[in-house]
Design an enzyme around this catalytic site. Sequence first.
Site, PDB file in Angstrom:
ATOM      1  N   TYR A 203       0.866  -1.188   0.000  1.00 61.96           N
ATOM      2  CA  TYR A 203       0.000   0.000   0.000  1.00 61.96           C
ATOM      3  C   TYR A 203       0.893   1.225   0.000  1.00 61.96           C
ATOM      4  CZ  TYR A 203      -4.006   2.919   1.589  1.00 61.96           C
ATOM      5  OH  TYR A 203      -4.994   3.856   1.713  1.00 61.96           O
TER       6      TYR A 203
ATOM      7  N   LYS B 190      -1.077  -1.182  -4.206  1.00 65.24           N
ATOM      8  CA  LYS B 190      -2.149  -0.183  -4.209  1.00 65.24           C
ATOM      9  C   LYS B 190      -1.450   1.160  -4.300  1.00 65.24           C
ATOM     10  CE  LYS B 190      -6.158   1.339  -1.453  1.00 65.24           C
ATOM     11  NZ  LYS B 190      -5.827   2.739  -1.170  1.00 65.24           N
TER      12      LYS B 190
END
Length: 308
Positions: free
Chosen positions: A140, A166
């Site tokens: 992330y 992400k």
Amino acid sequence: MGTYNIQQIRGVIPAMMTCFTENGAFDEKRQRSLARFLLDQKVDGLYLTGSTGETFLMNNQERKQVVETVLEEVNGRIPVIVHVGDIGTDSSIDLARHAYEAGADAISSVPPFYWKFSNEEIIGYYRDISESVPLPMIVYNIALAGLVDFSTIQKLAAIENVKGIKYTATTHHEILRIKEEIGKDFMVYSGCDEMALSGMSFGSDGIIGSFYNIIPELFQRIVRAHAAGDLAAAQQAQIQADQIIFLVLSYPFFASMKRILSWNTVDAGYSRRPFSPLTSEMEKKLKKELRELRDRYQITGVKVLEQL
């Protein structure tokens, strides 16, 4: 173990909100209702206990309860990614093992934050978590926790279970570079709601974001139009979505999204302190401005706006 492999996790994936009571307790009934609403909206997956889920305002037991509740409600109908990030590796491993046992399809994590960790320490953090469970890890990358540079992404991608990222940053040229230099099978999820079309255009496999909780229809239009090569339709949906985003961001963010849902779709509860609540005066003004925005931009087919 989950139902879906990482290559099947694509499309519009809400970073799911966590529902709390007015007193700040986790609200299982509201969480289940929100899960059912998103399933009815035909979203392509869910991303649990991330930034939008107010995860760092919860303890690990509460985070596990959210995961168990949603996974039970979803029951394998769509993929579920569980964010397990924390400052400490042991805590993240505990959450990762729970996600695996509960039936998640993938895990995700921000880099360890607060202290200035070295690149080697960040890589070690991801390696330790990835080796703790047989689930794909999605890194992330978000400024709130500290963005990792491209060379670090390359090193992380070499870890066996790290299968994607992400990418919540505006430097979308790097999405293209990731696909070209790391490989087509390394999954990239664009994480900037207001730049979903840009992320798709630069090669992302899916989009994960906050506003997909309340206006998923507009982002589904973006994905469909982009796939069909209809740039004009995709741009129109992105412009409409952005107008809603910019308006809502001028109010208390979490409380506003939950109240918008609660007007005519599903009671999503309250945000947890120290996030600000939405006062009754703010709520009236927000509703009026959303109505005006809907009419000005001729936004149709969006459930939360239909009955304003």
